[in-house]
Design an enzyme around this catalytic site. Structure first.
Site, PDB file in Angstrom:
ATOM      1  N   SER A   1       5.791  -3.042 -10.036  1.00 44.21           N
ATOM      2  CA  SER A   1       4.602  -2.609  -9.551  1.00 44.21           C
ATOM      3  C   SER A   1       4.091  -1.473 -10.494  1.00 44.21           C
ATOM      4  O   SER A   1       4.804  -0.801 -11.327  1.00 44.21           O
ATOM      5  CB  SER A   1       4.934  -2.179  -8.052  1.00 44.21           C
ATOM      6  OG  SER A   1       3.749  -1.406  -7.612  1.00 44.21           O
TER       7      SER A   1
ATOM      8  N   TYR B   1       7.046   1.742  -0.331  1.00 42.99           N
ATOM      9  CA  TYR B   1       6.861   0.745  -1.384  1.00 42.99           C
ATOM     10  C   TYR B   1       7.008   1.354  -2.759  1.00 42.99           C
ATOM     11  O   TYR B   1       7.687   0.964  -3.488  1.00 42.99           O
ATOM     12  CB  TYR B   1       5.582   0.197  -1.129  1.00 42.99           C
ATOM     13  CG  TYR B   1       5.271  -0.833  -2.021  1.00 42.99           C
ATOM     14  CD1 TYR B   1       5.740  -2.226  -1.782  1.00 42.99           C
ATOM     15  CD2 TYR B   1       4.319  -0.839  -2.862  1.00 42.99           C
ATOM     16  CE1 TYR B   1       5.701  -3.662  -2.543  1.00 42.99           C
ATOM     17  CE2 TYR B   1       4.266  -2.049  -3.845  1.00 42.99           C
ATOM     18  CZ  TYR B   1       4.927  -3.013  -3.511  1.00 42.99           C
ATOM     19  OH  TYR B   1       4.469  -4.349  -4.500  1.00 42.99           O
TER      20      TYR B   1
END
Length: 280
Positions: free
Chosen positions: A163, A176
């Site tokens: 990510s 996250y």
């Protein structure tokens, strides 16, 4: 060079999602027998039927990738029906709305029980922990289970889904971001560890792509861009969101030993220039 005697069998976790379903379908087009893993069998079956309609082979296995017993069960089914995995795409994961703050910096009101404020100090720690668990152990456990087959075969490719958070923390998504930073580190660690076994481990780091979850963050009920979306696009030089098909070229390069046989332990951003832009 690629060993032509090795079977083309791919395991894709999170295969019912927007990004990994595209990856699974492209692998099938290349002749891979594809095992689709995820929690929602209904979503997996949609992808399975699309692959079968192309005349290719796919099976769906409902799996909790953060649970070792569940992944071991999936492995047994795949081994029996398809054979030993040669490509593993670790795409399962994601965030939960309950783990996001709605502010970007500390506000005294979060200590006072103000329900309009959701800061770090009034997040639910069980939800926070579950986001870390599914994104980290949900990559570690499939690598642990299916990586053994690759190590025995002295051949294989693992691709983890990282990510933008793997490079720098983004606001509001502490859990996250923490997990995806860990994915980058684990990718490097596992790549070095499995190199003697002939198994390459890399990661793809998507920028801002739309899926069922992110659409709710980036657009309001009237289809207008939220402040978050405007901020994201303002930091993305290409000024748009990515499309799932734009991950395919990188995936295919990474799994091809003829073109990427000396590539292992890297994290490739596909982000429209997001990381290259300071926003200034």
């Amino acid at each position: 060079m690629k060993n032509s005697t090795v079977q083309k069998i791919a395991v894709v976790t999170g295969a019912g999602g927007t990004l990994c379903s595209e990856m699974a379908k492209d692998l099938a087009k290349q002749g891979y027998k594809v095992a689709l893993l995820g929690r929602s069998l209904d979503k997996l079956k949609i992808v399975e039927e699309e692959i079968k309609s192309m005349g290719q082979v796919a099976i769906s296995v409902s799996t909790d990738v953060s649970d070792e017993a569940s992944v071991i069960n999936a492995h047994a089914i795949i081994l029996k029906e398809l054979g030993s995995c040669t490509v593993l795409i670790n795409g399962a994961g994601g965030n939960q709305m309950e783990a996001l703050t709605n502010i970007t910096e500390f506000d005294d009101r979060e200590l006072d029980g103000d329900e309009a404020i959701k800061g770090f100090f009034n997040l639910n720690m069980d939800v926070f922990k579950s986001v870390i668990n599914v994104n980290t152990m949900g990559t570690v456990i499939p690598s642990f289970v299916f990586g053994k087959d690759m190590a025995k075969q002295k051949h294989g490719s693992i691709i983890n889904i990282a990510s933008m958070n793997s490079f720098r923390p983004l606001s509001k998504v502490g859990a996250y971001g923490m997990a995806k930073a860990g994915i980058a580190n684990f990718t490097q660690w596992l790549a070095a560890y499995l190199a003697p076994a002939g198994v390459r481990v890399n990661a793809i780091a998507p920028g801002f792509f739309l899926n069922d979850r992110s659409i709710k963050i980036m657009f309001d009920e009237n289809g207008n861009k939220t402040d978050r979306a405007i901020n994201v696009l303002g930091h993305t030089p290409m000024n748009r969101f990515g499309e799932a098909k734009e991950l395919i070229g990188c995936m295919n390069w990474l799994i091809d030993e003829n073109t990427a046989g000396f590539v292992t332990g890297i994290v490739v951003p596909i982000d429209g220039g997001f990381l290259a832009s300071s926003g200034v």
